[in-house]
Design an enzyme around this catalytic site. Structure first.
Site, PDB file in Angstrom:
ATOM      1  N   GLY A 248       0.813  -1.217   0.000  1.00  0.00           N
ATOM      2  CA  GLY A 248       0.000   0.000   0.000  1.00  0.00           C
ATOM      3  C   GLY A 248       0.842   1.259   0.000  1.00  0.00           C
ATOM      4  N   ASP A 249       1.940   1.248   0.744  1.00  0.00           N
ATOM      5  CA  ASP A 249       2.849   2.395   0.757  1.00  0.00           C
ATOM      6  C   ASP A 249       3.457   2.597  -0.629  1.00  0.00           C
ATOM      7  OD1 ASP A 249       2.389   2.280   3.533  1.00  0.00           O
ATOM      8  OD2 ASP A 249       4.113   0.966   3.816  1.00  0.00           O
TER       9      ASP A 249
END
Length: 305
Positions: A248-249
């Site tokens: 997600g980052d």
């Protein structure tokens, strides 16, 4: 400039054990120590796609030095606030299923808080600040709101990657991007989804509540982008899944890094999906050549409702 803020970074100590026996002596078969923290992950991916950033946050002790030295070695600018307590160590124990043991993090003093906030005085209107991850114990519940107010004072944009009350509280300040997954989005509005169509009104509602762009990740079903009056969906890339930590980052890094260059949300979405997928298919954060390999495979289509 893009700034990433990691309030509670860590050393991620990744330990592989063939067969874990509780109460017995277990020997590692493999181990890694990596800098951890959502904002730090974003800075590391930005560097790999040739976008400069400056990492901010709290680090302390020998563990904090490990993190700052690692980023310096990767030529990532960092202006961390040094704190008296040690940065935490998170254990990721891999033996069949993964077991995580996360540290609490350091206590942060008033002077250390003031030092971090003072760094926000360098912001300019074209800057983007990415706020992500958990807070150390002792910081005020509305600490992200305090930082957002400093970003707004400078006329800069911000991204917030968190959940629950902190995310809701940030929406009226118009974040450039938020990125809940489908489960987090359902929890935010106390509902459940049984189809992609069920998600669409709630992604639009997050725009109405203040977000400028919303990415909803769907796990094995791709991702959705809500922007203005448009909704887009990507295809699903197929490779063996190796790593959920940092995907997600990486998506946020790809989106914001490309958006800062082009102001094109569709192109940025494509880059976000390529970066997130490349990390999911890697043992650690994605490398640049793998991201480039996946980019041509990403298809973005508009959904008409």
């Amino acid at each position: 400039m893009i700034y990433t803020v990691t309030l509670n970074p860590s050393i991620d100590f990744i330990v592989h054990v063939d067969q874990l026996e509780i109460g017995a002596l277990n020997k590692m078969t493999q181990d890694f120590k990596l800098p951890g923290g959502k904002g730090i992950n974003v800075s590391r991916i930005l560097k790999r796609i040739k976008i400069e950033s400056t990492a901010l946050g709290f680090v302390g002790g020998f563990t904090g030095t490990f993190i700052s030295d690692w980023l310096t070695e990767e030529s990532i600018q960092n202006q961390f606030t040094t704190v008296a307590d040690d940065t935490r160590i998170n254990i990721k124990l891999k033996s069949g299923e993964e077991t995580e043991i996360n540290g609490l993090g350091p206590a942060i003093t008033a002077d250390e808080i003031a030092d971090l906030k003072a760094k926000f005085s360098q912001l300019h209107p074209n800057d983007i600040v990415i706020l992500s991850g958990s807070k150390p114990a002792g910081l005020a519940a509305d600490f992200y709101e305090e930082l957002i107010a400093l970003v707004q004072q400078a006329g800069a944009d911000f991204v917030i990657d968190t959940t629950g009350a902190e995310l809701f509280a940030a929406l009226p300040a118009h974040p450039l991007l938020i990125k809940p997954n489908n489960h987090e989005l359902a929890e935010l509005y106390d509902t459940s989804f049984s189809s992609i169509e069920d998600i669409l009104p709630y992604g639009q509602k997050m725009l109405q509540d203040g977000a400028k762009n919303v990415i909803v990740s769907l796990g094995g079903d791709g991702a959705l982008l809500f922007s203005g009056d448009k909704i887009y969906r990507t295809n699903v890339l197929t490779r063996p899944l190796k790593n959920s930590v940092g995907a997600g980052d990486s998506m946020i890094a790809g989106f914001i890094g490309r958006y800062a260059q082009t102001q094109d949300v569709v192109d940025a979405f494509k880059w976000g999906v390529a970066c997130g997928s490349a990390t999911a298919f890697s043992d650690d954060l994605a490398q640049a050549d793998f991201i480039q390999e996946l980019l041509p495979e990403v298809e973005v289509k508009e959904i008409n409702i």
